[in-house]
Design a protein around this motif. Structure first.
Motif, PDB file in Angstrom:
ATOM      1  N   ALA A   1      79.045  56.052  80.019  1.00  0.00           N
ATOM      2  CA  ALA A   1      79.862  56.540  78.786  1.00  0.00           C
ATOM      3  C   ALA A   1      81.409  55.951  78.819  1.00  0.00           C
ATOM      4  O   ALA A   1      81.912  55.618  77.830  1.00  0.00           O
ATOM      5  N   GLU A   2      81.704  55.716  80.140  1.00  0.00           N
ATOM      6  CA  GLU A   2      83.096  55.124  80.276  1.00  0.00           C
ATOM      7  C   GLU A   2      82.931  53.549  79.911  1.00  0.00           C
ATOM      8  O   GLU A   2      83.802  52.963  79.139  1.00  0.00           O
ATOM      9  N   ASP A   3      81.582  52.833  80.149  1.00  0.00           N
ATOM     10  CA  ASP A   3      81.580  51.337  79.703  1.00  0.00           C
ATOM     11  C   ASP A   3      81.133  51.471  78.271  1.00  0.00           C
ATOM     12  O   ASP A   3      81.552  50.405  77.888  1.00  0.00           O
ATOM     13  N   VAL A   4      80.495  52.411  77.558  1.00  0.00           N
ATOM     14  CA  VAL A   4      80.059  52.304  76.451  1.00  0.00           C
ATOM     15  C   VAL A   4      80.532  53.722  75.460  1.00  0.00           C
ATOM     16  O   VAL A   4      79.641  54.268  75.224  1.00  0.00           O
ATOM     17  N   PRO A   5      81.737  53.699  75.301  1.00  0.00           N
ATOM     18  CA  PRO A   5      82.089  55.055  74.687  1.00  0.00           C
ATOM     19  C   PRO A   5      81.640  55.033  73.181  1.00  0.00           C
ATOM     20  O   PRO A   5      81.581  55.954  72.727  1.00  0.00           O
ATOM     21  N   ALA A   6      81.414  53.804  72.587  1.00  0.00           N
ATOM     22  CA  ALA A   6      81.248  53.916  71.131  1.00  0.00           C
ATOM     23  C   ALA A   6      80.128  52.857  70.613  1.00  0.00           C
ATOM     24  O   ALA A   6      80.301  51.999  69.856  1.00  0.00           O
TER      25      ALA A   6
ATOM     26  N   LEU B   1      75.396  44.693  69.417  1.00  0.00           N
ATOM     27  CA  LEU B   1      74.762  45.569  68.134  1.00  0.00           C
ATOM     28  C   LEU B   1      74.999  44.322  67.056  1.00  0.00           C
ATOM     29  O   LEU B   1      74.324  44.402  66.025  1.00  0.00           O
ATOM     30  N   ALA B   2      75.987  43.548  67.230  1.00  0.00           N
ATOM     31  CA  ALA B   2      76.515  42.535  66.117  1.00  0.00           C
ATOM     32  C   ALA B   2      75.309  41.299  66.282  1.00  0.00           C
ATOM     33  O   ALA B   2      75.207  40.608  65.086  1.00  0.00           O
ATOM     34  N   LEU B   3      75.180  41.005  67.547  1.00  0.00           N
ATOM     35  CA  LEU B   3      74.382  39.655  67.674  1.00  0.00           C
ATOM     36  C   LEU B   3      72.939  39.679  67.765  1.00  0.00           C
ATOM     37  O   LEU B   3      72.458  38.810  67.573  1.00  0.00           O
TER      38      LEU B   3
END
Length: 275
Positions: free
Chosen positions: A12-17, A23-25
């Motif tokens: 969660a620290e590395d991927v909070p949102a 996701l974009a690429l």
């Protein structure tokens, strides 16, 4: 049992949102990948990596277990699953694997050097770990063949110089033994006089701290002359490095504690490759 809540907090620290780059690429689809060693190492952290990837829906095949020696290019894990999950978990998993393998590798190397001189000595860790990582650092030391030492201040008595500045050695040992009969009493000493006083007061373990090998040898001889040596575990500490560990192993101690195993760890080089 793995501290899974802690593993999820690392993620969660590395991927909070969300992993916005992925996701974009990259459209989400199933891919295969591999985690591999890029240098020789003793592996630790494999179990943690497996749990993280599997928790996020990735199928994992273990090719090399914790505690095994891996050469450069060795495949550690095979992965198959959603590319978004693999790329999002990648850095958290590799950070743990690299750090833990670095600690295990350093511990195994130090233990090998010490054992060449003293066949009963064990290299030990210390509490000089990064906050939040103690469980993983200590586990890596065990995997590398070392003794993890205390996990926390609650595990055992360790009377240090800061305690000895407030009361005499013998009094400190006696008070500790009166406080609880179910915890080992270790006393840090810096002289022959303190070593004898602590031993005669009933200490279970003596830690010779920042003493020269010759001073430690003299203290051990004094303990032996008083019939105290064989009932004690003897430990040395204080700036001990791989380059000097043979000097300490040669004075008939039982433990050599090295803060450098964790406070100065060099992460082992591991990578993830999409196949």
């Amino acid at each position: 049992m793995l501290p899974t809540d802690q593993l999820l907090s690392f993620f969660a620290e590395d991927v909070p949102a969300g992993d916005i780059t992925t996701l974009a690429l990259v459209p989400d689809r199933v891919v295969s990948a591999r985690v591999e060693a890029r240098e020789e190492m003793v592996l630790a952290g494999v179990e943690e990596c497996v749990w993280l990837f599997e928790h996020f829906g990735v199928s994992v095949t273990v090719a090399a277990e914790d505690g095994s020696r891996a050469a450069a290019g060795t495949k550690i894990l095979g992965l198959a699953g959603p590319v978004h999950a693999i790329l999002s978990v990648e850095r958290t998993a590799l950070n743990l694997l690299g750090r833990m393998s670095g600690i295990a590798t350093a511990t195994a190397a130090a233990q090998e050097l010490a054992s060449q001189v003293n066949d009963h000595v064990r290299v030990a860790g210390t509490r000089k770990t990064a906050p939040g990582l103690r469980y993983f650092d200590k586990k890596a030391i065990r995997i590398g063949g070392g003794d993890p030492h205390r996990d926390s201040l609650s595990d055992a008595f360790l009377i240090k110089d800061t305690h000895r500045a407030l009361l005499p050695v013998a009094d400190a040992v006696r008070r500790a033994k009166e406080y609880s009969a179910y915890h080992k009493v270790e006393c840090e000493v810096e002289s022959l006089i303190d070593a004898v006083a602590a031993a005669e007061a009933g200490a279970d373990i003596l830690m010779f701290d920042n003493m020269t090998p010759s001073a430690v040898h003299g203290a051990i001889a004094a303990l032996a002359a008083r019939g105290l040596r064989n009932r004690l575990v003897l430990e040395v500490s204080g700036g001990i490095l791989p380059e000097t560990i043979h000097l300490w192993a040669g004075v008939d101690v039982d433990r050599i504690s090295m803060g450098a195993l964790t406070h100065s760890v060099r992460c082992a080089d591991v990578s993830l490759e999409i196949e």
